[in-house]
Design an enzyme around this catalytic site. Structure first.
Site, PDB file in Angstrom:
ATOM      1  N   SER A  11       0.845  -1.196   0.000  1.00  0.00           N
ATOM      2  CA  SER A  11       0.000   0.000   0.000  1.00  0.00           C
ATOM      3  C   SER A  11       0.876   1.239   0.000  1.00  0.00           C
ATOM      4  CB  SER A  11      -0.915   0.009   1.226  1.00  0.00           C
ATOM      5  OG  SER A  11      -1.541   1.271   1.343  1.00  0.00           O
ATOM      6  N   HIS A  36      -0.990  -1.162  -4.423  1.00  0.00           N
ATOM      7  CA  HIS A  36      -2.289  -0.918  -3.798  1.00  0.00           C
ATOM      8  C   HIS A  36      -2.471   0.560  -3.473  1.00  0.00           C
ATOM      9  CE1 HIS A  36      -5.902  -2.217  -1.603  1.00  0.00           C
ATOM     10  NE2 HIS A  36      -5.577  -1.291  -0.706  1.00  0.00           N
ATOM     11  N   ASP A  38      -4.845   3.362  -1.621  1.00  0.00           N
ATOM     12  CA  ASP A  38      -5.906   3.635  -0.656  1.00  0.00           C
ATOM     13  C   ASP A  38      -6.447   5.030  -0.930  1.00  0.00           C
ATOM     14  OD1 ASP A  38      -6.069   1.316   1.129  1.00  0.00           O
ATOM     15  OD2 ASP A  38      -3.993   1.786   1.611  1.00  0.00           O
ATOM     16  N   MET A  40      -9.070   7.846  -0.187  1.00  0.00           N
ATOM     17  CA  MET A  40      -9.984   8.287   0.868  1.00  0.00           C
ATOM     18  C   MET A  40     -10.439   9.716   0.602  1.00  0.00           C
ATOM     19  SD  MET A  40      -7.946   6.795   4.188  1.00  0.00           S
ATOM     20  CE  MET A  40      -6.922   5.315   4.041  1.00  0.00           C
ATOM     21  N   HIS A  70      -8.365   0.848  -4.205  1.00  0.00           N
ATOM     22  CA  HIS A  70      -9.384   0.635  -3.170  1.00  0.00           C
ATOM     23  C   HIS A  70     -10.013   1.989  -2.869  1.00  0.00           C
ATOM     24  CE1 HIS A  70     -10.096  -0.135   1.416  1.00  0.00           C
ATOM     25  NE2 HIS A  70     -11.228   0.002   0.749  1.00  0.00           N
ATOM     26  N   MET A  72     -12.307   4.320  -0.976  1.00  0.00           N
ATOM     27  CA  MET A  72     -13.073   4.620   0.231  1.00  0.00           C
ATOM     28  C   MET A  72     -13.692   5.994   0.029  1.00  0.00           C
ATOM     29  SD  MET A  72     -10.331   3.085   2.957  1.00  0.00           S
ATOM     30  CE  MET A  72      -8.966   3.123   1.769  1.00  0.00           C
ATOM     31  N   MET A 141     -11.524  -6.122   4.744  1.00  0.00           N
ATOM     32  CA  MET A 141     -10.781  -5.249   5.642  1.00  0.00           C
ATOM     33  C   MET A 141     -10.609  -5.960   6.977  1.00  0.00           C
ATOM     34  SD  MET A 141     -10.084  -2.630   3.856  1.00  0.00           S
ATOM     35  CE  MET A 141      -9.387  -1.607   5.169  1.00  0.00           C
ATOM     36  N   ASP A 179      -6.644  -6.755   3.813  1.00  0.00           N
ATOM     37  CA  ASP A 179      -6.001  -5.458   4.002  1.00  0.00           C
ATOM     38  C   ASP A 179      -6.130  -5.030   5.460  1.00  0.00           C
ATOM     39  OD1 ASP A 179      -5.049  -2.883   3.949  1.00  0.00           O
ATOM     40  OD2 ASP A 179      -6.448  -2.144   2.440  1.00  0.00           O
TER      41      ASP A 179
END
Length: 230
Positions: A11, A36, A38, A40, A70, A72, A141, A179
Site C-alpha cells: 500500500s 495498492h 488507498d 480516501m 481501493h 473509500m 478489511m 487489508d
C-alpha cells in the site's frame, strides 16, 4: 477453479511520497506484484489521501504492474471513469458507498477495469449473493478503514474462510484480498484461511534497513517465504 497465485500488494499510503516512483520501483523489484492505492475522501472515511493524478503519474513514470485501487469514497460512480483513464487495473469499492452496486460493478468493467467489492469488519458478505458474476476481487478489511498502521482484527479469519467458500462454490475466477495489519508473523495463517492477495503498508514501507532496495528485498522475501510454507 484453482486458487489464484499468491501476490503481495504494498500500500503506497505508507510510502515516501517525495520519491514515490522510486519507492514503487524498488518494492516491485523486491517481488511484490500489485500496487495498492488507498483512496480516501474525508467523507466516507475520516481521512483524505490520493486521487487519479497519482495513478496516472505512476503509469507515466513507467510502472506496468497491476494497480489495485481501493476506493473509500462516496459516491463511487463519478470517479470510476477517472481512475480507469488514469491506468487502474482493479477498482474496488464498499457496497455501502454505492446506491446501485450492480451498476457500479458494471461501470467499472465497461471502462476496462477489473471490479471488486470491499467489506468492512462488520459488513455482511451477503452483498455478494447476486453479483458474483461481476466481481473479480473481494477485499476484506481486517481493520476499520481510514488509517494505516492498525492491528489485525482476529475475527476476520472466519470471514476469510466464508468468502473463500463462496468463491470456490461459485466457480468464478476471483481474487480474495486482505487489508490491514498483515505482517510476517500472521501472513501464513491468513493465507491458510483463504486469502491469496496480501496488502501491507507500514509492514513493508516501515521495515527498518540501510537502504530502500535492501529493506524491501528483506521484508517482501520474508513474507513470500512464509506464504510458501502453506
Amino acid at each position: 477453479m484453482a486458487r489464484q497465485p499468491d501476490q503481495i500488494a504494498p500500500s503506497i499510503l505508507s510510502a515516501d511520497f517525495a520519491k514515490l516512483g522510486e519507492e514503487v520501483d524498488n518494492v516491485l523489484a523486491s517481488g511484490a506484484e500489485i500496487v495498492h492505492f488507498d483512496v480516501m475522501d474525508n467523507h466516507y472515511v475520516p481521512n483524505l489521501t490520493i486521487g487519479p493524478l497519482v495513478c496516472d503519474a505512476l503509469r507515466s513514470h513507467g510502472v506496468t504492474a497491476d494497480i489495485d485501487v481501493h476506493m473509500m469514497v462516496k459516491p463511487v460512480d463519478r470517479i470510476i471513469p477517472d481512475f480507469a483513464k488514469a491506468g487502474a487495473t482493479y477498482i474496488t469499492f464498499h457496497p455501502e458507498a454505492s446506491e446501485h452496486i450492480d451498476r457500479s460493478l458494471a461501470l467499472t468493467r465497461e471502462h476496462g477495469c477489473k471490479s471488486g467489492l470491499v467489506f468492512n469488519p462488520a459488513t455482511s458478505l451477503s452483498y455478494l449473493d447476486h453479483v458474483m458474476d461481476k466481481v473479480d476481487m473481494i477485499l476484506l478489511m481486517s481493520v476499520n478503514p481510514g488509517f494505516g498502521g492498525q492491528s489485525f482484527i482476529p475475527g476476520t479469519m472466519d470471514k476469510l474462510r466464508a468468502a473463500r467458500k463462496m468463491i470456490d462454490d461459485s466457480g468464478y475466477d476471483i481474487r480474495l484480498e486482505i487489508d490491514g495489519g498483515v505482517k510476517v508473523d500472521n501472513i501464513a495463517e491468513i493465507k491458510a484461511a483463504g486469502a491469496d492477495t496480501f496488502v501491507a503498508g507500514s509492514g513493508i514501507f516501515g521495515f527498518p534497513g540501510d537502504s530502500d532496495a535492501n529493506r524491501y528485498n528483506t521484508i517482501v522475501g520474508k513474507m513470500l517465504a512464509e506464504l510458501a510454507k502453506v
